[in-house]
Write a protein that holds these residues in place. Structure first.
Motif, short mmCIF file in Angstrom:
data_model
loop_
_atom_site.label_atom_id
_atom_site.label_comp_id
_atom_site.label_asym_id
_atom_site.label_seq_id
_atom_site.Cartn_x
_atom_site.Cartn_y
_atom_site.Cartn_z
N LEU A 276 -5.13 19.77 40.57
CA LEU A 276 -4.18 20.84 41.16
C LEU A 276 -3.37 20.18 42.26
N ILE A 277 -3.77 19.41 43.10
CA ILE A 277 -3.24 18.66 44.03
C ILE A 277 -1.98 17.96 43.44
N TRP A 278 -2.25 17.08 42.35
CA TRP A 278 -1.10 16.53 41.70
C TRP A 278 0.17 17.24 41.03
N TRP A 279 -0.51 18.43 40.51
CA TRP A 279 0.31 19.12 39.66
C TRP A 279 1.41 19.73 40.84
N ALA A 280 0.67 20.25 42.10
CA ALA A 280 1.86 20.74 43.16
C ALA A 280 2.57 19.66 43.68
N LEU A 281 2.15 18.13 43.94
CA LEU A 281 2.74 17.04 44.21
C LEU A 281 4.11 16.69 43.41
N LEU A 282 3.63 16.95 42.19
CA LEU A 282 4.78 16.73 41.04
C LEU A 282 5.98 17.68 41.29
N GLY A 283 5.57 18.90 41.51
CA GLY A 283 6.63 20.14 41.78
C GLY A 283 7.22 19.76 43.16
N VAL A 284 6.48 19.31 44.20
CA VAL A 284 7.18 18.94 45.61
C VAL A 284 8.34 17.84 45.14
N GLY B 147 14.47 32.82 43.94
CA GLY B 147 15.79 32.51 43.16
C GLY B 147 16.68 33.40 43.18
N PHE B 148 16.41 34.63 43.06
CA PHE B 148 17.39 35.53 43.28
C PHE B 148 18.03 36.02 44.67
N GLY C 59 13.30 28.20 44.53
CA GLY C 59 12.86 29.49 43.97
C GLY C 59 12.81 29.41 42.05
N ILE C 60 13.67 28.84 41.77
CA ILE C 60 14.17 28.84 40.59
C ILE C 60 13.12 27.51 39.91
N ILE C 61 13.03 26.48 40.47
CA ILE C 61 12.07 25.35 39.85
C ILE C 61 10.64 25.86 40.07
N SER C 62 10.31 26.60 40.99
CA SER C 62 9.16 26.99 41.10
C SER C 62 8.56 28.06 40.10
N THR C 63 9.62 28.59 39.83
CA THR C 63 9.36 29.78 38.73
C THR C 63 8.93 28.97 37.42
N VAL C 64 9.49 27.86 36.90
CA VAL C 64 9.20 27.32 35.90
C VAL C 64 7.77 26.86 36.12
N GLY C 65 7.52 26.24 37.04
CA GLY C 65 6.20 25.53 37.32
C GLY C 65 5.11 26.78 37.20
N LEU C 66 5.14 27.89 37.85
CA LEU C 66 4.24 28.77 38.11
C LEU C 66 4.20 29.60 36.68
N MET D 37 2.90 35.04 42.81
CA MET D 37 3.76 34.18 42.34
C MET D 37 5.00 34.92 42.31
N MET D 38 5.12 36.17 42.26
CA MET D 38 6.56 36.78 42.17
C MET D 38 7.38 36.29 43.27
N ILE D 39 6.85 35.43 44.30
CA ILE D 39 7.61 35.02 45.46
C ILE D 39 8.57 33.93 44.75
N ALA D 40 8.35 33.18 43.89
CA ALA D 40 9.10 32.23 43.27
C ALA D 40 10.41 32.94 42.71
#
Length: 382
Positions: A12-20, A276-277, A305-312, A269-272
């Protein structure tokens, strides 16, 4: 060997790091790409174009570190993902790298000769080096959401059944154009921070406004497609998040609309998508009010927001398969070993702060607006 962090948490940490890392690349090299895509349109004279080039000239090479780190993270932490994506999307990757190679060549050679044709040629090369990667990255993300046409055999050998033209579907083009609009808005916002006041800045605000409006429309269109189109995957049956990595041990089914499941399970998760908007609206407000901090802050928030939306939306999927859902790669079945992830995390905790520190220092030292007058007095400018 007992490790202080369990396998699932490390994944989970590495998934988050990849997003970062992907967000870091989009926030830094993203405005470089946006400025390149805007260059022929916001700058009309040679002096104006040189000024625009030099708004990113001092930092663009350092910004590419995030791209390299992202590729390295995929290779080290998610070897199955690296093997499938970099082989299956080979021609697309080659197209991106070819466009990116044009950037350093253009920066170095553009001002070597005074010929207008010579300089115009390299200016359009810079445009290609900004527009093409932005488009192809977005198209790639669209195809990841749709699912890539690959399968794994019993020996975990991957077979890719797609081609370059097959990547350009209606949904993937929406994602590609959204990526271009997002980065052009970010590039225009960067020009509002770095370019001197004048016609270049006014043109950048105009194109930034158009890009921001398109980003809002395309982001909404992508969301509607994910909700009502034939796209989405879902894990069914038991899920062992602590188990060994083997994609074939997970049962997956194609399920239209499934990319919205996480928002029902985890409303936070709706924060993401909200970011974006809202970020795009703030960025547009900054353009209209001629406020550089508001424009750049808004475009940055929108990008996050847009990139986080895809990942989440996709979690825990990283690369689903459209022709054999059982071969889909997820956070839980496609990672490196427990020990490998732990050792790499220690290295990351040591070196990532160093990267952040020297990057911050460079921006602090080189901060300030770029002017046409400086081109005549500073021999280090392009």
């Amino acid at each position: 060997m007992d490790l202080p962090i369990d396998f699932a948490t490390l994944r989970l940490i590495w998934w988050a790091l990849l997003g970062v890392l992907l967000i870091g690349f989009s926030l830094t090299d993203g405005f470089d790409l946006g400025v390149g895509a805007l260059l022929p349109f916001v700058a009309k004279t040679d002096e104006e174009r040189r000024m625009v080039i030099n708004t990113v000239g001092a930092t663009w090479e350092g910004n590419q570190v995030w791209f390299i780190l992202g590729g390295g993270a995929i290779f080290a932490a998610w070897p199955f993902v690296y093997a499938v994506s970099f082989s299956g999307f080979y021609l697309a990757m080659f197209l991106v790298l070819s466009a990116l190679i044009l950037r350093p060549v253009s920066f170095k050679y553009r001002s070597k000769r005074p010929s207008p044709k010579w300089r115009s040629f390299w200016d359009w090369c810079l445009f290609i080096g900004g527009f093409v990667p932005a488009l192809v990255f977005g198209v790639a993300v669209g195809n990841v959401l749709l699912g890539a046409p690959f399968r794994l055999d019993s020996d975990l050998r991957s077979f890719y059944d797609g081609n370059l033209l097959g990547l350009f579907t209606p949904f993937s083009l929406i994602a590609g154009l959204l990526s271009v609009a997002m980065l052009v808005l970010h590039g225009a916002a960067w020009l509002s921070v770095k370019a001197e006041k004048g016609p270049v800045l006014e043109r950048a605000r105009l194109y930034g406004t158009i890009a921001g409006l398109l980003a809002l429309v395309l982001f909404a269109a992508g969301g509607l497609y994910m909700a009502f189109g034939n796209v989405g995957y879902r894990i069914v049956g038991d899920l062992d998040i602590q188990g060994f990595s083997n994609p074939l041990r997970t049962t997956v089914e194609a399920a239209p609309g499934a990319w919205l499941d996480n928002y029902k399970l985890y409303p936070w998760m709706m924060i993401a998508p909200t970011l974006g908007f809202v970020g795009a609206v703030v960025g547009l407000s900054g353009m209209w009010l001629r406020s550089a901090p508001l424009a750049f802050g808004g475009s940055s928030i929108s990008t996050v927001g847009i990139i986080s939306t895809v990942g989440l939306s996709m979690f825990p999927f990283i690369l689903p398969s459209s022709i054999d859902p059982q071969s889909s790669l997820t956070v839980w079945n496609a990672s490196s070993s427990h020990v490998t992830l732990f050792i790499m995390l220690i290295c990351t905790l040591v070196f990532l702060p160093i990267v952040l520190a020297y990057t911050s220092w460079v921006y602090k030292v080189l901060w300030g607006r770029t002017s046409v007058a400086a081109l005549k007095t500073n021999p280090d400018l392009y």
